[in-house]
Scaffold this motif. Structure first.
Motif, mmCIF file in Angstrom:
data_model
loop_
_atom_site.group_PDB
_atom_site.id
_atom_site.type_symbol
_atom_site.label_atom_id
_atom_site.label_comp_id
_atom_site.label_asym_id
_atom_site.label_seq_id
_atom_site.Cartn_x
_atom_site.Cartn_y
_atom_site.Cartn_z
ATOM 1 N N TYR A 40 40.036 23.815 34.047
ATOM 2 C CA TYR A 40 39.375 25.279 33.591
ATOM 3 C C TYR A 40 39.949 25.882 34.739
ATOM 4 C CZ TYR A 40 36.823 23.834 29.142
ATOM 5 O OH TYR A 40 36.770 23.767 27.823
ATOM 6 N N PRO A 41 39.685 26.929 34.956
ATOM 7 C CA PRO A 41 40.062 27.425 35.812
ATOM 8 C C PRO A 41 38.911 27.425 36.937
ATOM 9 C CG PRO A 41 40.492 29.018 33.899
ATOM 10 C CD PRO A 41 39.593 27.680 33.654
ATOM 11 N N LEU A 42 38.506 27.229 38.279
ATOM 12 C CA LEU A 42 38.202 27.561 39.149
ATOM 13 C C LEU A 42 38.250 28.637 40.531
ATOM 14 C CD1 LEU A 42 35.520 26.359 39.701
ATOM 15 C CD2 LEU A 42 36.149 24.669 40.716
ATOM 16 N N ILE A 43 39.269 27.903 41.292
ATOM 17 C CA ILE A 43 39.579 28.652 42.338
ATOM 18 C C ILE A 43 41.025 29.118 41.547
ATOM 19 C CG2 ILE A 43 40.762 28.557 44.501
ATOM 20 C CD1 ILE A 43 38.606 26.364 45.382
ATOM 21 N N ALA A 44 41.518 28.492 41.192
ATOM 22 C CA ALA A 44 42.795 29.587 40.588
ATOM 23 C C ALA A 44 42.060 29.431 39.044
ATOM 24 C CB ALA A 44 43.317 28.701 39.700
ATOM 25 N N GLU A 45 42.069 31.353 38.798
ATOM 26 C CA GLU A 45 41.986 31.578 38.010
ATOM 27 C C GLU A 45 42.691 31.503 36.141
ATOM 28 O OE1 GLU A 45 40.649 36.155 38.292
ATOM 29 O OE2 GLU A 45 42.090 36.545 39.136
ATOM 30 N N ASN A 61 41.283 33.114 41.939
ATOM 31 C CA ASN A 61 40.184 34.060 41.799
ATOM 32 C C ASN A 61 40.382 34.774 43.625
ATOM 33 O OD1 ASN A 61 38.593 35.351 41.694
ATOM 34 N ND2 ASN A 61 37.407 33.266 40.274
ATOM 35 N N PRO A 62 40.312 35.783 43.706
ATOM 36 C CA PRO A 62 40.392 36.992 44.675
ATOM 37 C C PRO A 62 38.443 36.727 45.411
ATOM 38 C CG PRO A 62 41.235 38.450 43.190
ATOM 39 C CD PRO A 62 40.761 37.480 42.769
ATOM 40 N N ALA A 63 37.460 36.523 44.259
ATOM 41 C CA ALA A 63 36.358 36.350 44.580
ATOM 42 C C ALA A 63 35.573 35.471 44.992
ATOM 43 C CB ALA A 63 35.452 36.522 43.335
ATOM 44 N N ARG A 65 35.560 32.405 47.592
ATOM 45 C CA ARG A 65 35.286 32.458 48.650
ATOM 46 C C ARG A 65 34.560 30.324 49.760
ATOM 47 N NH1 ARG A 65 36.953 36.193 48.825
ATOM 48 N NH2 ARG A 65 36.449 38.634 49.442
ATOM 49 N N PHE A 66 34.953 30.932 50.784
ATOM 50 C CA PHE A 66 34.846 29.043 51.400
ATOM 51 C C PHE A 66 32.863 29.878 51.687
ATOM 52 C CE2 PHE A 66 39.069 28.743 52.336
ATOM 53 C CZ PHE A 66 39.115 26.919 51.990
ATOM 54 N N HIS A 67 32.236 28.086 52.376
ATOM 55 C CA HIS A 67 30.418 29.187 52.171
ATOM 56 C C HIS A 67 30.752 30.238 53.034
ATOM 57 C CE1 HIS A 67 30.495 24.988 50.812
ATOM 58 N NE2 HIS A 67 29.581 25.475 49.730
ATOM 59 N N ASP A 68 31.818 29.981 54.531
ATOM 60 C CA ASP A 68 31.613 31.177 55.826
ATOM 61 C C ASP A 68 31.777 32.305 55.301
ATOM 62 O OD1 ASP A 68 33.961 31.463 55.494
ATOM 63 O OD2 ASP A 68 34.240 30.578 57.756
ATOM 64 N N GLY A 69 32.142 32.989 53.791
ATOM 65 C CA GLY A 69 32.235 33.843 53.065
ATOM 66 C C GLY A 69 33.926 34.602 53.341
ATOM 67 N N THR A 70 34.474 33.231 54.086
ATOM 68 C CA THR A 70 36.096 33.645 54.666
ATOM 69 C C THR A 70 36.915 33.446 52.732
ATOM 70 O OG1 THR A 70 36.518 31.647 54.965
ATOM 71 C CG2 THR A 70 36.162 33.284 56.757
ATOM 72 N N PRO A 71 37.301 34.671 52.285
ATOM 73 C CA PRO A 71 38.608 33.800 51.200
ATOM 74 C C PRO A 71 38.139 32.737 51.831
ATOM 75 C CG PRO A 71 39.012 35.758 52.458
ATOM 76 C CD PRO A 71 38.311 35.634 53.369
ATOM 77 N N VAL A 72 39.049 32.087 49.795
ATOM 78 C CA VAL A 72 40.612 31.441 49.620
ATOM 79 C C VAL A 72 41.700 31.541 49.545
ATOM 80 C CG1 VAL A 72 40.871 29.120 48.713
ATOM 81 C CG2 VAL A 72 38.067 29.867 48.935
ATOM 82 N N THR A 73 42.456 31.409 50.274
ATOM 83 C CA THR A 73 43.860 32.032 49.768
ATOM 84 C C THR A 73 45.041 31.231 49.471
ATOM 85 O OG1 THR A 73 44.649 31.820 52.035
ATOM 86 C CG2 THR A 73 43.250 33.699 51.578
ATOM 87 N N ALA A 74 46.023 31.778 49.483
ATOM 88 C CA ALA A 74 46.846 30.816 48.926
ATOM 89 C C ALA A 74 47.674 29.679 50.154
ATOM 90 C CB ALA A 74 48.445 31.461 48.389
#
Length: 179
Positions: A40-45, A61-63, A65-74
């Motif tokens: 099932y999708p999690l970080i990957a939508e 998923n563009p939403a 985020r790491f716990h500090d609010g920064t986006p999780v990126t490729a």
């Protein structure tokens, strides 16, 4: 017996990993144990996989985020892949070495091309990759015993660590994936 060396990095070979860290680290995709070949999708939508399963493209998923609010990126996925391929547990190293090429196509898209020796399960194992924060790991040794709380993205945060004794988790009320 020997003193228990606890670590908050369950992917390194050094130290006894604290129990429950699977609640702290999000993966690209999640497994449900009563459905062995379903993810099932999690970080990957979403993902794109050709019929011969020779590659996999993850669309993050563009939403996320790491716990500090920064986006999780490729770029974080690429960093995670590289560090786990070189320094992770033997099963990860073996599977990740079957990748012949990785291409970050955008901040939310990463493509893995498989090389010789891959099988039907290779893409599933890649899909279960935990995503680590490249920014947080800069200047840290992946193989050292880790008692600093790493930056992560899972549904729980680490509230308290007593080395060799206990780790206390709390549910993250701002967890990006709660809905």
């Amino acid at each position: 017996g020997a003193p228990c060396i606890a670590t908050l990095n369950p992917y390194s070979l050094k130290g006894q990993a604290a129990t429950g860290l699977n609640l702290f680290y999000d993966r690209l995709m999640a497994r449900v144990w009563d459905e062995p070949f379903t993810m099932y999708p999690l970080i990957a939508e979403k993902v794109d996989v050709p019929e011969d399963r020779s590659s996999i493209t993850f669309f993050l998923n563009p939403a996320a985020r790491f716990h500090d609010g920064t986006p999780v990126t490729a770029q974080d996925v690429l960093f995670s892949y590289n560090v786990l391929k070189e320094k992770g547990r033997p099963n990860m190293r073996r599977v990740y070495k079957l990748v012949s090429n990785v291409e970050v196509r955008s901040p939310h898209e990463i493509h893995f091309q498989l090389g010789e020796g891959y099988d039907q399960e290779t893409i599933m194992i890649l899909a279960m990759m935990p995503v680590l924060s490249e920014a947080w790991w800069q200047g840290r040794d992946f193989n050292e015993t880790l008692l600093d709380v790493p930056l992560s993205s899972g549904p729980y945060r680490i509230k308290d660590v007593k080395a060799g004794q206990s780790v206390t988790y709390i549910r993250d009320p701002d967890y990006w994936g709660k809905d």
